[in-house]
Design a protein around this motif. Structure first.
Motif, PDB file in Angstrom:
ATOM      1  N   ARG A 217     -28.313   4.676   3.666  1.00  0.00           N
ATOM      2  CA  ARG A 217     -27.144   5.520   3.435  1.00  0.00           C
ATOM      3  C   ARG A 217     -26.171   5.404   4.602  1.00  0.00           C
ATOM      4  O   ARG A 217     -24.941   5.285   4.411  1.00  0.00           O
ATOM      5  CB  ARG A 217     -27.572   6.964   3.237  1.00  0.00           C
ATOM      6  N   GLY A 218     -26.707   5.420   5.826  1.00  0.00           N
ATOM      7  CA  GLY A 218     -25.831   5.320   6.987  1.00  0.00           C
ATOM      8  C   GLY A 218     -25.095   3.995   7.050  1.00  0.00           C
ATOM      9  O   GLY A 218     -23.950   3.928   7.523  1.00  0.00           O
ATOM     10  N   LEU A 219     -25.730   2.942   6.593  1.00  0.00           N
ATOM     11  CA  LEU A 219     -25.094   1.623   6.579  1.00  0.00           C
ATOM     12  C   LEU A 219     -24.209   1.424   5.348  1.00  0.00           C
ATOM     13  O   LEU A 219     -23.631   0.347   5.168  1.00  0.00           O
ATOM     14  CB  LEU A 219     -26.170   0.531   6.620  1.00  0.00           C
ATOM     15  N   GLN A 220     -24.154   2.447   4.497  1.00  0.00           N
ATOM     16  CA  GLN A 220     -23.372   2.422   3.266  1.00  0.00           C
ATOM     17  C   GLN A 220     -23.870   1.348   2.292  1.00  0.00           C
ATOM     18  O   GLN A 220     -23.120   0.793   1.501  1.00  0.00           O
ATOM     19  CB  GLN A 220     -21.877   2.227   3.572  1.00  0.00           C
ATOM     20  N   TRP A 221     -25.160   1.050   2.389  1.00  0.00           N
ATOM     21  CA  TRP A 221     -25.779   0.166   1.395  1.00  0.00           C
ATOM     22  C   TRP A 221     -26.335   0.984   0.234  1.00  0.00           C
ATOM     23  O   TRP A 221     -26.786   0.421  -0.754  1.00  0.00           O
ATOM     24  CB  TRP A 221     -26.891  -0.666   2.052  1.00  0.00           C
ATOM     25  N   LEU A 222     -26.363   2.288   0.400  1.00  0.00           N
ATOM     26  CA  LEU A 222     -26.667   3.218  -0.684  1.00  0.00           C
ATOM     27  C   LEU A 222     -25.616   4.315  -0.648  1.00  0.00           C
ATOM     28  O   LEU A 222     -25.360   4.897   0.421  1.00  0.00           O
ATOM     29  CB  LEU A 222     -28.050   3.863  -0.510  1.00  0.00           C
ATOM     30  N   ASP A 223     -24.998   4.611  -1.818  1.00  0.00           N
ATOM     31  CA  ASP A 223     -24.072   5.740  -1.839  1.00  0.00           C
ATOM     32  C   ASP A 223     -24.873   7.037  -1.939  1.00  0.00           C
ATOM     33  O   ASP A 223     -26.100   7.026  -2.107  1.00  0.00           O
ATOM     34  CB  ASP A 223     -23.057   5.605  -2.974  1.00  0.00           C
ATOM     35  N   GLU A 224     -24.176   8.142  -1.848  1.00  0.00           N
ATOM     36  CA  GLU A 224     -24.854   9.426  -1.789  1.00  0.00           C
ATOM     37  C   GLU A 224     -25.668   9.709  -3.049  1.00  0.00           C
ATOM     38  O   GLU A 224     -26.786  10.223  -2.985  1.00  0.00           O
ATOM     39  CB  GLU A 224     -23.829  10.544  -1.568  1.00  0.00           C
ATOM     40  N   THR A 225     -25.116   9.352  -4.189  1.00  0.00           N
ATOM     41  CA  THR A 225     -25.827   9.608  -5.450  1.00  0.00           C
ATOM     42  C   THR A 225     -27.110   8.801  -5.518  1.00  0.00           C
ATOM     43  O   THR A 225     -28.183   9.312  -5.871  1.00  0.00           O
ATOM     44  CB  THR A 225     -24.918   9.265  -6.643  1.00  0.00           C
ATOM     45  N   ALA A 226     -26.998   7.503  -5.176  1.00  0.00           N
ATOM     46  CA  ALA A 226     -28.182   6.646  -5.207  1.00  0.00           C
ATOM     47  C   ALA A 226     -29.211   7.104  -4.185  1.00  0.00           C
ATOM     48  O   ALA A 226     -30.434   7.041  -4.431  1.00  0.00           O
ATOM     49  CB  ALA A 226     -27.788   5.193  -4.953  1.00  0.00           C
ATOM     50  N   TYR A 227     -28.728   7.568  -3.038  1.00  0.00           N
ATOM     51  CA  TYR A 227     -29.649   8.058  -2.012  1.00  0.00           C
ATOM     52  C   TYR A 227     -30.411   9.291  -2.503  1.00  0.00           C
ATOM     53  O   TYR A 227     -31.639   9.373  -2.355  1.00  0.00           O
ATOM     54  CB  TYR A 227     -28.873   8.387  -0.736  1.00  0.00           C
ATOM     55  N   GLU A 228     -29.711  10.230  -3.087  1.00  0.00           N
ATOM     56  CA  GLU A 228     -30.366  11.442  -3.572  1.00  0.00           C
ATOM     57  C   GLU A 228     -31.378  11.099  -4.667  1.00  0.00           C
ATOM     58  O   GLU A 228     -32.488  11.652  -4.705  1.00  0.00           O
ATOM     59  CB  GLU A 228     -29.313  12.412  -4.112  1.00  0.00           C
ATOM     60  N   ARG A 229     -30.996  10.194  -5.535  1.00  0.00           N
ATOM     61  CA  ARG A 229     -31.906   9.801  -6.613  1.00  0.00           C
ATOM     62  C   ARG A 229     -33.147   9.115  -6.052  1.00  0.00           C
ATOM     63  O   ARG A 229     -34.273   9.354  -6.506  1.00  0.00           O
ATOM     64  CB  ARG A 229     -31.180   8.884  -7.599  1.00  0.00           C
ATOM     65  N   ALA A 230     -32.971   8.280  -5.053  1.00  0.00           N
ATOM     66  CA  ALA A 230     -34.102   7.553  -4.470  1.00  0.00           C
ATOM     67  C   ALA A 230     -35.055   8.488  -3.739  1.00  0.00           C
ATOM     68  O   ALA A 230     -36.283   8.316  -3.788  1.00  0.00           O
ATOM     69  CB  ALA A 230     -33.592   6.469  -3.526  1.00  0.00           C
ATOM     70  N   THR A 231     -34.511   9.484  -3.042  1.00  0.00           N
ATOM     71  CA  THR A 231     -35.395  10.398  -2.315  1.00  0.00           C
ATOM     72  C   THR A 231     -36.190  11.297  -3.253  1.00  0.00           C
ATOM     73  O   THR A 231     -37.268  11.776  -2.890  1.00  0.00           O
ATOM     74  CB  THR A 231     -34.576  11.266  -1.346  1.00  0.00           C
ATOM     75  N   ARG A 232     -35.647  11.540  -4.456  1.00  0.00           N
ATOM     76  CA  ARG A 232     -36.356  12.391  -5.414  1.00  0.00           C
ATOM     77  C   ARG A 232     -37.283  11.602  -6.342  1.00  0.00           C
ATOM     78  O   ARG A 232     -38.105  12.195  -7.032  1.00  0.00           O
ATOM     79  CB  ARG A 232     -35.344  13.159  -6.267  1.00  0.00           C
ATOM     80  N   GLU A 233     -37.139  10.308  -6.335  1.00  0.00           N
ATOM     81  CA  GLU A 233     -37.933   9.486  -7.275  1.00  0.00           C
ATOM     82  C   GLU A 233     -39.421   9.549  -6.919  1.00  0.00           C
ATOM     83  O   GLU A 233     -39.811   9.246  -5.784  1.00  0.00           O
ATOM     84  CB  GLU A 233     -37.466   8.031  -7.235  1.00  0.00           C
ATOM     85  N   PRO A 234     -40.275   9.924  -7.876  1.00  0.00           N
ATOM     86  CA  PRO A 234     -41.724   9.902  -7.589  1.00  0.00           C
ATOM     87  C   PRO A 234     -42.231   8.463  -7.490  1.00  0.00           C
ATOM     88  O   PRO A 234     -41.850   7.605  -8.285  1.00  0.00           O
ATOM     89  CB  PRO A 234     -42.337  10.626  -8.797  1.00  0.00           C
ATOM     90  N   LEU A 235     -43.037   8.211  -6.507  1.00  0.00           N
ATOM     91  CA  LEU A 235     -43.594   6.868  -6.313  1.00  0.00           C
ATOM     92  C   LEU A 235     -44.939   6.776  -7.035  1.00  0.00           C
ATOM     93  O   LEU A 235     -45.886   7.477  -6.690  1.00  0.00           O
ATOM     94  CB  LEU A 235     -43.771   6.581  -4.825  1.00  0.00           C
ATOM     95  N   VAL A 236     -44.993   5.923  -8.025  1.00  0.00           N
ATOM     96  CA  VAL A 236     -46.217   5.747  -8.819  1.00  0.00           C
ATOM     97  C   VAL A 236     -46.857   4.428  -8.402  1.00  0.00           C
ATOM     98  O   VAL A 236     -46.379   3.341  -8.754  1.00  0.00           O
ATOM     99  CB  VAL A 236     -45.914   5.741 -10.330  1.00  0.00           C
ATOM    100  N   LEU A 237     -47.923   4.532  -7.624  1.00  0.00           N
ATOM    101  CA  LEU A 237     -48.594   3.332  -7.133  1.00  0.00           C
ATOM    102  C   LEU A 237     -49.556   2.796  -8.182  1.00  0.00           C
ATOM    103  O   LEU A 237     -50.223   3.556  -8.886  1.00  0.00           O
ATOM    104  CB  LEU A 237     -49.365   3.646  -5.852  1.00  0.00           C
TER     105      LEU A 237
END
Length: 742
Positions: A217-237
């Motif tokens: 996000r800081g490098l602007q390789w993820l926008d805010e929406t994508a960042y929020e979605r990624a942090t909430r995404e459950p990781l299914v191993l």
């Protein structure tokens, strides 16, 4: 001062230009050996010399999400620096001086790639060498090449090296399907693969992932929406497993000479078919537990190519009862499964499906003693055609056919030519008992011999891999003879006597089938073939414990039946067109001879049979019948005709012997071993001869008893003369036996 600086720069430039790159980096990195099925699905990958599993991909196959996550975690100025990030290096050096320990490495991805290719002790000198080599590598390779090489070499934990394999291992998906959240998790693992193992230390791996997402996000390789979605995404191993399919098949391949040491090896196996065969085997074995059957094996061969489509070596490779023993390769006794090859020899040498064999009690003298085979049901059927004898798997006719048409020498030679490698003894070691299974064979090799029958005599060695040229085909037998064998083995009506009309050998389409059962029910076998496929099944116990009253038709045949039904539904099956030379003729079932007046013969006295054009039987003659129209049988049927087994009382008579004597058994010099495990120690034999009813047997040293119309000798250890005498004519013949204690 300026000259000194110029000299320093020139020296540095030359140092970089002359810095040798690690040989392991310059040389192509061969991927470890991986076995693939016929359609490219992974069966098993082997680790490399570093005990790592690898899978290389091109830069174009690596998604931008993983590239960004990796650069955010390891080297955010990768695209700008020349191989060494001087800002990062200075920062790391200042942190080390200030804190008196290493806080951050400061190494670029290019430097890390150098280290991966040629590991060194972590010293200042090593850092300098790696920096020089990194600068040199950047002069020779593009950034894309460097990044792809790094992502293909870096370790992600659990023995996984390379991003493609990491995506498969941790998320069971290809690289292109990774989400930003999953990419960030993978990008964080190389920092500490053991400490951040998500299967064991998920919270640590998750914390590292969130940090990387923040960097993106800081490098602007993820926008805010994508960042929020990624942090909430459950990781299914995915479950921590690697491909370990068809283990017995792959184990067998690993024993083959000449395998490549690296790369993807495409095999003949159809993984989906193999899984289905495994499920069927398990389901049927569950039903056989009460019969003390614990294991089995299955082989499926594509007849046209010789490819082994399925090879299941046991019910469960990881099972506690010797599951890793490969039942498709372990030598076992085949029982009656070798009989078709005996009749093939007979048909090549002049016999026909209508040729009549005497299914009557007979003893054979062998160098090791008396050989007296009996049928599975302990019943004698008198005169039987080759068709009926083979279809019903009668033992005595098969032994007589082998004795008459080539003997064990011819059968051993033929079976060896068709790929059976376990027959390593001289033919005399097996004797006539070879045709009823007194040798050991491998399921795969015997199934391939049946595949040769399915190809009407063409031999191909079983093919396990597709990346090598197929072996040439060798014609070993007459196609007409092989066609007649296929016709008999697919004739459900012919086998009704022994197997009934509705056994598992009956199909709604044509399949040539043969079963086998070894002594004491230790092994069950079933083989079947069409022009397209050959299937072989074995059921038994790896420790040779006898099963309880299940034969090939009740133990192995149901598995064969279900596999062939599956093959028919999925791929279709066909049958052979009759060869142009094969013809039909009406014959008498008790003589095997062609009938002259077909219309006048009752249905019970005629049968339509197939023949090779050069082996048509002769026509019947008046000498074949007595005055009442009954068939005249040779004298060898005399004892049988006097028993309750004789069902031909109004259709056949035995030829009278006019005074002439001929001893049938025992022949002079017969060696008989007394066996304490048999009733009476196996010390009673039936004395057989062509002789008039008044003939008598006697001996000066042992007792000869008359029982009904049969004579029995009671044996004791030693050498004994036996005398056959006709009291009317006075004619007398003598033979002798040697009786030994075992």
């Amino acid at each position: 001062m300026g000259a000194a600086a110029a000299c320093l720069l020139t020296t540095a430039w030359l140092g970089v230009r002359l810095a040798p790159l690690p040989q392991a980096l310059v040389a192509p990195q061969a991927p470890p050996l991986e076995f693939l099925d016929h359609h490219g699905q992974s069966l098993r990958a082997l680790p490399d010399e570093d005990e790592l599993f690898r899978n290389r991909v091109a830069y174009q196959e690596i998604p931008q999400g993983l590239i960004h996550a990796t650069l955010a975690a390891e080297d955010r100025r990768f695209w700008q620096h020349p191989g060494v990030d001087w800002r990062g290096t200075c920062r790391a050096a200042w942190q080390m001086v200030r804190n008196r320990r290493i806080i951050s490495g400061g190494s670029t991805i290019t430097q890390q790639l150098i280290k991966l290719a040629e590991p060194r002790p972590r010293t200042f000198r090593s850092k300098c060498v790696e920096a020089l080599q990194a600068l040199r590598l950047e002069q020779l390779w593009t950034k894309q090449q460097i990044l792809a090489a790094y992502l293909n070499r870096i370790e992600y934990g659990n023995g996984v090296a390379g991003c493609a394999l990491a995506a498969r291992f941790y998320f069971a998906k290809p690289l292109r399907d990774l989400s930003p959240a999953e990419s960030a998790l993978l990008a964080g693992l190389p920092q500490a693969p053991t400490r951040l193992n998500p299967h064991r230390h998920f919270e640590g791996a998750r914390k590292r992932q969130l940090w990387i997402l923040g960097q993106l996000r800081g490098l602007q390789w993820l926008d805010e929406t994508a960042y929020e979605r990624a942090t909430r995404e459950p990781l299914v191993l995915a479950a921590p497993r690697r491909a370990f399919e068809a283990p017995h098949f792959v184990d067998l391949l690993l024993r083959q000479p000449g395998l490549p040491v690296s790369g993807a090896l495409r095999t003949s196996l159809d993984l989906q078919l193999n899984r289905h065969a495994q499920r069927l085997l398990r389901a049927h074995l569950a039903q056989l537990r009460g019969h003390q059957a614990s294991n089995g094996a299955v082989v499926v061969i594509d007849n046209r190519s010789g490819e082994v489509l399925s090879l299941v070596g046991s019910e469960d490779y990881f099972g506690p009862q010797a599951g890793q023993v490969n039942g498709a390769w372990a030598p076992r006794s085949p029982g009656s499964a070798l009989k078709p090859f005996t009749y093939l020899l007979a048909f090549e040498r002049g016999a026909t499906p209508a040729s009549v064999l005497a299914d009557v009690a007979t003893e054979f003298a062998t160098p090791t003693g008396l050989f007296a085979p009996v049928n599975f049901d302990h019943h004698w059927y008198g005169p039987v055609s080759c068709r009926m004898a083979l279809a019903n798997s009668l033992n005595m006719p098969a032994v007589k056919a082998l004795a008459q048409f080539g003997g064990p020498e011819a059968l051993v030679e033929r079976l060896r030519a068709w790929g059976l490698t376990t027959l390593n003894q001289p033919p005399a070691h097996y004797g006539l008992g070879l045709t009823i299974g007194n040798a050991e064979v491998r399921l795969l090799e015997l199934a391939n011999a049946y595949a040769c029958l399915a190809r009407l005599g063409d031999f191909k060695p079983p093919r396990l891999t597709l990346d090598t040229a197929a072996a040439p085909t060798t014609r070993i037998t007459n196609p007409n003879a092989a066609y007649l064998i296929a016709d008999i083995l697919s004739d459900n009506h012919a086998r009704v006597t022994a197997f009934g009309a509705d056994s598992d050998l009956r199909f709604p389409f044509k399949v040539a089938c043969k079963t086998g059962t070894s002594s004491n029910f230790r092994d069950n076998w079933a083989f079947g073939y069409t022009p397209e496929f050959t299937v072989g099944v074995w059921v038994g116990n790896f420790d040779s414990t006898p099963m309880r009253q299940i034969s090939g038709v009740t133990g192995a045949a149901p598995i064969l039946h279900d596999i062939f039904m599956h093959l028919h539904r999925q791929h279709g099956t066909s049958w052979y067109e009759r060869p142009s030379g094969i013809c039909e003729a009406w014959v008498h079932p008790l003589t095997g001879r062609r009938l002259r007046q077909i219309a006048l013969a009752p249905d019970s006295e005629k049968v339509r049979e197939l023949f090779a054009p050069d082996h048509l039987p002769p026509y019947e003659s008046p000498d074949d019948y007595d005055a009442a129209g009954r068939v005249i049988l040779p004298p060898e049927y005399r004892v049988w005709a006097a028993t309750g087994n004789n069902y031909l009382t109004d259709r056949a008579v035995v030829k009278e012997t006019a005074g002439a004597l001929r001893i049938l058994f025992p022949l002079p010099g017969t060696v008989i071993h007394l066996d304490p495990d048999l009733p009476y120690q196996g010390g009673r034999i039936h004395l057989r001869a062509e002789a008039p009813p008044q003939a008598r047997w006697s001996s000066p040293s042992i007792q000869c008893r008359r029982e009904a119309d049969d004579f029995t000798a009671v044996l004791v250890e030693g050498r004994h003369d036996l005398v056959l005498q006709d009291p009317v004519s006075g004619e007398e013949l003598t033979t002798w036996v040697q009786v030994l204690a075992r």
